[in-house]
Design an enzyme around this catalytic site. Structure first.
Site, PDB file in Angstrom:
ATOM      1  N   CYS A  33       0.800  -1.232   0.000  1.00 63.62           N
ATOM      2  CA  CYS A  33       0.000   0.000   0.000  1.00 63.62           C
ATOM      3  C   CYS A  33       0.829   1.278   0.000  1.00 63.62           C
ATOM      4  CB  CYS A  33      -0.960   0.005   1.187  1.00 63.62           C
ATOM      5  SG  CYS A  33      -0.154   0.095   2.785  1.00 63.62           S
ATOM      6  N   ASP A  35       4.986   3.207   0.572  1.00 60.45           N
ATOM      7  CA  ASP A  35       6.425   3.237   0.741  1.00 60.45           C
ATOM      8  C   ASP A  35       6.947   2.013   1.482  1.00 60.45           C
ATOM      9  OD1 ASP A  35       6.490   5.730  -0.463  1.00 60.45           O
ATOM     10  OD2 ASP A  35       6.256   6.789   1.437  1.00 60.45           O
ATOM     11  N   CYS A  58       8.189   7.104  -3.216  1.00 60.65           N
ATOM     12  CA  CYS A  58       8.193   8.343  -3.992  1.00 60.65           C
ATOM     13  C   CYS A  58       9.625   8.855  -4.194  1.00 60.65           C
ATOM     14  CB  CYS A  58       7.346   9.396  -3.300  1.00 60.65           C
ATOM     15  SG  CYS A  58       8.034  10.007  -1.741  1.00 60.65           S
ATOM     16  N   CYS A 102       9.441  11.612   4.952  1.00 62.22           N
ATOM     17  CA  CYS A 102      10.226  10.626   4.216  1.00 62.22           C
ATOM     18  C   CYS A 102      11.584  10.396   4.877  1.00 62.22           C
ATOM     19  CB  CYS A 102      10.419  11.061   2.765  1.00 62.22           C
ATOM     20  SG  CYS A 102       8.902  11.035   1.800  1.00 62.22           S
TER      21      CYS A 102
END
Length: 128
Positions: A33, A35, A58, A102
């Site tokens: 679903c 990262d 990403c 991130c």
């Protein structure tokens, strides 16, 4: 819009790949679903002699993980544990506010790698 250093780490990621016979492997995220990353380390004389990763995510996650590996390589595990997501963001020259998480994903995966290394070491599985 991301700066040129972020774009460079995304388009030319450092340390990507895997490490056969890694001394520690850490995973984080959910591959079904979003990262997901796997980080591998090798340790020599108490320092991270090599670090690689595989990633699904990403462009910003790729860039932050690339930078994080550059920052961790050559450090002891104790030194690398002190690297924060904020440190990674600063090293990249900043990120948009909605993308700073991130860097924290990269750091969390790195910490799981250290946990695996310590487990292997305590069980005598890792020779380094």
């Amino acid at each position: 819009m991301e700066n040129q250093l972020v774009v460079d780490h995304f388009t030319n990621p450092r340390n990507i790949g895997d490490l056969p016979d890694a001394h520690g492997i850490g995973t984080y995220g959910a591959p079904d679903c979003g990262d997901y990353l796997v980080i591998y380390i090798k340790v020599n004389r108490e320092k991270i002699s090599d670090i690689k990763y595989k990633i699904y995510g990403c462009s910003t996650l790729i860039a932050t993980t690339s930078m994080m590996t550059e920052m961790a390589k050559g450090k002891t595990i104790q030194e690398a544990r002190l690297i924060t997501g904020e440190d990674v963001v600063k090293a990249l020259g900043g990120l948009p506010e909605d993308k700073t998480h991130c860097a924290n994903l990269s750091i969390t995966a790195l910490h799981f790698t250290f946990q695996d290394f310590n487990k292997r070491k305590s069980l005598g599985w890792t020779r380094y």
